[in-house]
Each structure stands twice: as structure tokens, then as C-alpha cells.
Design a protein around this motif. Structure first.
Motif, PDB file in Angstrom:
ATOM      1  N   MET A  97      -1.101  21.416  80.792  1.00  0.00           N
ATOM      2  CA  MET A  97       0.057  20.915  81.545  1.00  0.00           C
ATOM      3  C   MET A  97       0.440  21.891  82.666  1.00  0.00           C
ATOM      4  O   MET A  97       0.840  21.463  83.750  1.00  0.00           O
ATOM      5  N   ALA A  98       0.282  23.185  82.383  1.00  0.00           N
ATOM      6  CA  ALA A  98       0.577  24.182  83.429  1.00  0.00           C
ATOM      7  C   ALA A  98      -0.371  23.985  84.608  1.00  0.00           C
ATOM      8  O   ALA A  98       0.042  24.044  85.777  1.00  0.00           O
ATOM      9  N   ALA A  99      -1.639  23.709  84.279  1.00  0.00           N
ATOM     10  CA  ALA A  99      -2.628  23.492  85.345  1.00  0.00           C
ATOM     11  C   ALA A  99      -2.293  22.222  86.133  1.00  0.00           C
ATOM     12  O   ALA A  99      -2.350  22.215  87.371  1.00  0.00           O
ATOM     13  N   LEU A 100      -1.944  21.147  85.425  1.00  0.00           N
ATOM     14  CA  LEU A 100      -1.614  19.889  86.104  1.00  0.00           C
ATOM     15  C   LEU A 100      -0.392  20.059  87.009  1.00  0.00           C
ATOM     16  O   LEU A 100      -0.377  19.585  88.150  1.00  0.00           O
ATOM     17  N   ARG A 101       0.626  20.744  86.504  1.00  0.00           N
ATOM     18  CA  ARG A 101       1.850  20.944  87.305  1.00  0.00           C
ATOM     19  C   ARG A 101       1.563  21.796  88.541  1.00  0.00           C
ATOM     20  O   ARG A 101       2.032  21.524  89.626  1.00  0.00           O
ATOM     21  N   ARG A 102       0.780  22.825  88.282  1.00  0.00           N
ATOM     22  CA  ARG A 102       0.445  23.741  89.378  1.00  0.00           C
ATOM     23  C   ARG A 102      -0.293  22.989  90.485  1.00  0.00           C
ATOM     24  O   ARG A 102       0.013  23.167  91.662  1.00  0.00           O
ATOM     25  N   ARG A 103      -1.242  22.176  90.095  1.00  0.00           N
ATOM     26  CA  ARG A 103      -2.011  21.438  91.087  1.00  0.00           C
ATOM     27  C   ARG A 103      -1.125  20.395  91.787  1.00  0.00           C
ATOM     28  O   ARG A 103      -1.245  20.177  92.992  1.00  0.00           O
ATOM     29  N   LEU A 107      -0.127  24.224  94.530  1.00  0.00           N
ATOM     30  CA  LEU A 107      -0.408  25.663  94.438  1.00  0.00           C
ATOM     31  C   LEU A 107      -1.911  25.886  94.368  1.00  0.00           C
ATOM     32  O   LEU A 107      -2.656  25.010  93.908  1.00  0.00           O
ATOM     33  N   PRO A 108      -2.389  27.035  94.820  1.00  0.00           N
ATOM     34  CA  PRO A 108      -3.844  27.264  94.821  1.00  0.00           C
ATOM     35  C   PRO A 108      -4.398  27.439  93.404  1.00  0.00           C
ATOM     36  O   PRO A 108      -3.649  27.694  92.467  1.00  0.00           O
ATOM     37  N   ARG A 109      -5.700  27.319  93.330  1.00  0.00           N
ATOM     38  CA  ARG A 109      -6.407  27.547  92.065  1.00  0.00           C
ATOM     39  C   ARG A 109      -6.090  28.975  91.566  1.00  0.00           C
ATOM     40  O   ARG A 109      -6.120  29.919  92.366  1.00  0.00           O
ATOM     41  N   PRO A 110      -5.788  29.151  90.289  1.00  0.00           N
ATOM     42  CA  PRO A 110      -5.463  30.498  89.818  1.00  0.00           C
ATOM     43  C   PRO A 110      -6.652  31.448  89.976  1.00  0.00           C
ATOM     44  O   PRO A 110      -7.791  31.055  89.705  1.00  0.00           O
ATOM     45  N   GLN A 111      -6.366  32.620  90.395  1.00  0.00           N
ATOM     46  CA  GLN A 111      -7.428  33.614  90.550  1.00  0.00           C
ATOM     47  C   GLN A 111      -7.726  34.246  89.189  1.00  0.00           C
ATOM     48  O   GLN A 111      -6.891  34.228  88.290  1.00  0.00           O
ATOM     49  N   ARG A 112      -8.937  34.768  89.101  1.00  0.00           N
ATOM     50  CA  ARG A 112      -9.331  35.412  87.844  1.00  0.00           C
ATOM     51  C   ARG A 112      -8.366  36.581  87.545  1.00  0.00           C
ATOM     52  O   ARG A 112      -8.091  37.400  88.408  1.00  0.00           O
ATOM     53  N   GLY A 113      -7.853  36.606  86.331  1.00  0.00           N
ATOM     54  CA  GLY A 113      -6.944  37.680  85.929  1.00  0.00           C
ATOM     55  C   GLY A 113      -5.492  37.400  86.241  1.00  0.00           C
ATOM     56  O   GLY A 113      -4.606  38.144  85.821  1.00  0.00           O
ATOM     57  N   GLU A 114      -5.249  36.334  86.994  1.00  0.00           N
ATOM     58  CA  GLU A 114      -3.858  36.000  87.331  1.00  0.00           C
ATOM     59  C   GLU A 114      -3.146  35.457  86.080  1.00  0.00           C
ATOM     60  O   GLU A 114      -3.682  34.576  85.395  1.00  0.00           O
ATOM     61  N   PRO A 115      -1.952  35.947  85.777  1.00  0.00           N
ATOM     62  CA  PRO A 115      -1.267  35.470  84.570  1.00  0.00           C
ATOM     63  C   PRO A 115      -0.560  34.136  84.813  1.00  0.00           C
ATOM     64  O   PRO A 115       0.614  34.101  85.163  1.00  0.00           O
ATOM     65  N   TRP A 116      -1.272  33.051  84.647  1.00  0.00           N
ATOM     66  CA  TRP A 116      -0.683  31.730  84.920  1.00  0.00           C
ATOM     67  C   TRP A 116      -0.552  30.875  83.666  1.00  0.00           C
ATOM     68  O   TRP A 116       0.260  29.948  83.628  1.00  0.00           O
ATOM     69  N   TRP A 129     -11.166  22.874  88.899  1.00  0.00           N
ATOM     70  CA  TRP A 129      -9.838  22.600  89.484  1.00  0.00           C
ATOM     71  C   TRP A 129      -9.804  21.297  90.285  1.00  0.00           C
ATOM     72  O   TRP A 129      -8.803  20.581  90.275  1.00  0.00           O
ATOM     73  N   GLU A 130     -10.933  20.975  90.958  1.00  0.00           N
ATOM     74  CA  GLU A 130     -10.941  19.803  91.833  1.00  0.00           C
ATOM     75  C   GLU A 130     -11.005  18.501  91.047  1.00  0.00           C
ATOM     76  O   GLU A 130     -10.578  17.469  91.530  1.00  0.00           O
ATOM     77  N   HIS A 131     -11.567  18.545  89.882  1.00  0.00           N
ATOM     78  CA  HIS A 131     -11.698  17.317  89.094  1.00  0.00           C
ATOM     79  C   HIS A 131     -10.322  16.910  88.550  1.00  0.00           C
ATOM     80  O   HIS A 131      -9.581  17.759  88.038  1.00  0.00           O
TER      81      HIS A 131
END
Lengths: 225, 151
Positions: A97-103, A107-116, A129-131
């Protein structure tokens, strides 16, 4: 089937599905008293479960980084054979759900190591991310429906849908007819969901308040008449 | 070797009662704990909870009957047969009582929430009881076919 679970589970009232519950069948105080039947080491697991449930209810002002930091402290505690099967799914739901909301917010794709977000899928989601469904419908068939609710801005329906998913998961992992620590933990989990739902249901809370007030006034009515 | 074989015979004679008693103790204790839990939560109907929790006690009665039917003057010829029948029926009764205790505990939990399902919730316990009765009856039948058993 250790002995303490049998008496404890039999002493807990039936929890209806959160959407059908009109009130909590057992108060927090009485539930805590009943949990006193558990052995100290089991009780400690219940405490860990409570910490997880508290973690889920972070204040809105808290940032993703704070959430992730709090989870990292908690992760060691909940990675227990009795707890993890119960909590892994809600964690995954939260992450997706965090990913869906973010997209949705662009917001951009989370970077590696980013605390999302947290959990075992946190590295895989950004890769797809694009799918629309992150290529995860085989694992999480509920994603398209959740995405539809999110796109439509149907917050209440989305909340009910996600809570129902978690409710079904908890019932599958620890059926109520068994006598195990997981059943106790599942009960606490579901009790928390019922409480959360009732607290959000303003109409039901208002009606309950009216009933209580009417009951009190009715009792005292004749005195002042 | 002789004392060992005769010892097995004695073991076979007492096993149905001893193992049946062990099973009944565990089964009744578990179902009884569930009954106590249900009593904490409900306002009435306590008698039926306690009644259900006593269901796993039947296995010890079957054990007594089988033990009495196996008890005879025995020899090297009959001791192995007594051991086989007595020990195996004892195991069946013990596991039957233990698992019937689980079924009764679940039935009590169901009955507490849904009193109209009280009867049907006892069906699994009754089915387990049926298997114990099979073991019991055929142990009696076979005991009669052993020398000195009157069969």
C-alpha cells in the motif's frame, strides 16, 4: 496444547467480524486480566505482539524514516515462530500500500537503501515500479482491487477491504477452534482490529453513547419526576 | 527368557486399564479446563460443560472390562497374545481419550458461543468414542479366542 491456553481460550468471548461488531465483547482491562493465565514467557510474546500493534498505529506526523527505524527495533522481537506467520502478511500489505500510495502521488521510485517501507518485499517492489501491480498479483491477488479503491479515493472501502484481508489471514493462520498460543495472539490481533473499527465508526459510537445516556437517564428519571 | 515373556503377559493384562486411565486423565483434564474457561465467560448452563468434560472417562471403564476379561492363569503360550491384545487396545484407548479431550474442549468453546450448535459440536467426540468402542469390543472377542478365555 499447553494447559494454560485451553482455559484462557475457552474463557474469551466470541469476536464477531469487525464490520458486524456493535461493541467490544471484552474490555481491555478484562482481556488483560484473562491474559494473566499465560506463562510468563508466553505473556512476553503477547507484549511483543502489543508492541507490533502499537507500531501499526503511528501518528500521522511521524515520517516514513521514523516508522522504518521503529520497525527495525521491533523486527527482532516479532521474528518469532509464533508471531511472524501472523504479522508477516499485515507488514506486506502495508508495504504494498505504501508503494501504491507513493506511486499515486507521483513520487519517484524508492532508491536502494531509502527508508520508505519494511518487510521482505521492500527491495523487489521498486524493481517492478512501472507495472500497475508490481508483477505481484500471483502472490497478492488483492492488489488490483486495492489499487482501484485508491484511485477512486474510496478511503473507507479501502480500509475495510484491507482490514478484511488481514482478518481472513489471521483466521487462516490461527483458527479459533484450536488451543495454541497463536490462537491467543490471533485473538488479540482481531480484538485490536474490532476496537480500531469501532473507534472509527462514529455513527456506532454515537449510538452507543446515546444508549448509555438514555439508560442512565431512564434509571434516574423517576427520582426527578 | 521365560520371566520376560510372562512379564509381558502381565503388562498386557494391566495395560488396558493403565493406558486407558492415562488417556482419561489427560482428556478429562483438557476438556475440564475448557469447561472452567467457559464458566468464566457464561452466565449459565455450567452443567453441560462439566458433563461434556467427563466424556473421555469412558475409556478407563472400557480398560477395566478388558483387563478383567484378560485376567486369567496364563502361561508361556498365552502371555504373548495377552500382551499383544492388552497393550494395543490400551494404546487405542489412551489416544482415543486424549483426542476426545481435544474434541470436547472444542465443543465446549463452540457451545459457549453458539448454544444451538451444542449437539452437533459433540459429533467429533462421539466419532472418536466409536473408534474406542471398536477397539474395546474386538479386544473382548479376541480375548475369548485365547487359551483359557472360554472361546
Amino acid at each position: 496444547m499447553p494447559h494454560a491456553y485451553v482455559t484462557l481460550i475457552a474463557s474469551l468471548p466470541h469476536l464477531p467480524h469487525f464490520t458486524r461488531a456493535e461493541r467490544l465483547p471484552i474490555s481491555r482491562k478484562r482481556l488483560r486480566e484473562r491474559l494473566g493465565m499465560l506463562h510468563p514467557e508466553d505473556f512476553e510474546l503477547v507484549q511483543r505482539a502489543s508492541q507490533f500493534l502499537a507500531w501499526q498505529r503511528q501518528p500521522v506526523a511521524r515520517s516514513d524514516a521514523d516508522m522504518v527505524a521503529a520497525y527495525r527495533k521491533l523486527h527482532v522481537l516479532i521474528e518469532h515462530p509464533s508471531l511472524w506467520p501472523l504479522f508477516e502478511f499485515p507488514i506486506n500489505v502495508r508495504t504494498v500500500m505504501a508503494a501504491l500510495r507513493r506511486r499515486q502521488r507521483g513520487l519517484p521510485r524508492p532508491q536502494r537503501g531509502e527508508p520508505w517501507a519494511v518487510g521482505p518485499w521492500v527491495d523487489r517492489l521498486p524493481r517492478h515500479w512501472e507495472h500497475p501491480d508490481f508483477h505481484l498479483t500471483a502472490v497478492f491477488p488483492w492488489i488490483p482491487q486495492a489499487r482501484e479503491y485508491l484511485t477512486a479515493g474510496a478511503a473507507l472501502e479501502l480500509e475495510r477491504f484491507l482490514m478484511d484481508l488481514i482478518w481472513q489471514h489471521v483466521e487462516r493462520v490461527a483458527p479459533g477452534y484450536e488451543f495454541s498460543l497463536q490462537t491467543v495472539l490471533a485473538y488479540i490481533f482481531k480484538w485490536d482490529m474490532v476496537q480500531l473499527w469501532l473507534a472509527r465508526n462514529a455513527a456506532a459510537a454515537s449510538q452507543r453513547f446515546e444508549e448509555l445516556v438514555t439508560g442512565v437517564l431512564h434509571d434516574f428519571g423517576p427520582i426527578f419526576a | 527368557m521365560e520371566p520376560f515373556i510372562l512379564g509381558l503377559g502381565w503388562l498386557g493384562v494391566f495395560s488396558p486399564l493403565a493406558l486407558g486411565a492415562v488417556g482419561s486423565i489427560i482428556g478429562c483434564a483438557r476438556a475440564g479446563q475448557a469447561a472452567c474457561g467457559a464458566i468464566l465467560e457464561t452466565e449459565g448452563g455450567y452443567g453441560r460443560y462439566i458433563g461434556v468434560s467427563a466424556m473421555p472417562s469412558s475409556q478407563v471403564i472400557y480398560g477395566i472390562v478388558v483387563m478383567l476379561s484378560l485376567n486369567r492363569l496364563f502361561s508361556l503360550e498365552t502371555a504373548p497374545g495377552l500382551f499383544a491384545i492388552g497393550f494395543l487396545v490400551g494404546l487405542a484407548l489412551m489416544f482415543g481419550a486424549v483426542y476426545q479431550g481435544y474434541c470436547c474442549a472444542s465443543a465446549i468453546t463452540v457451545a459457549k458461543t453458539k448454544s444451538e450448535a451444542f449437539g452437533i459440536s459433540l459429533a467429533p467426540a462421539a466419532i472418536v468414542e466409536g473408534f474406542c468402542v471398536f477397539a474395546f469390543v474386538f479386544a473382548l472377542v479376541l480375548a475369548r479366542s485365547l487359551p483359557g478365555g472360554g472361546g
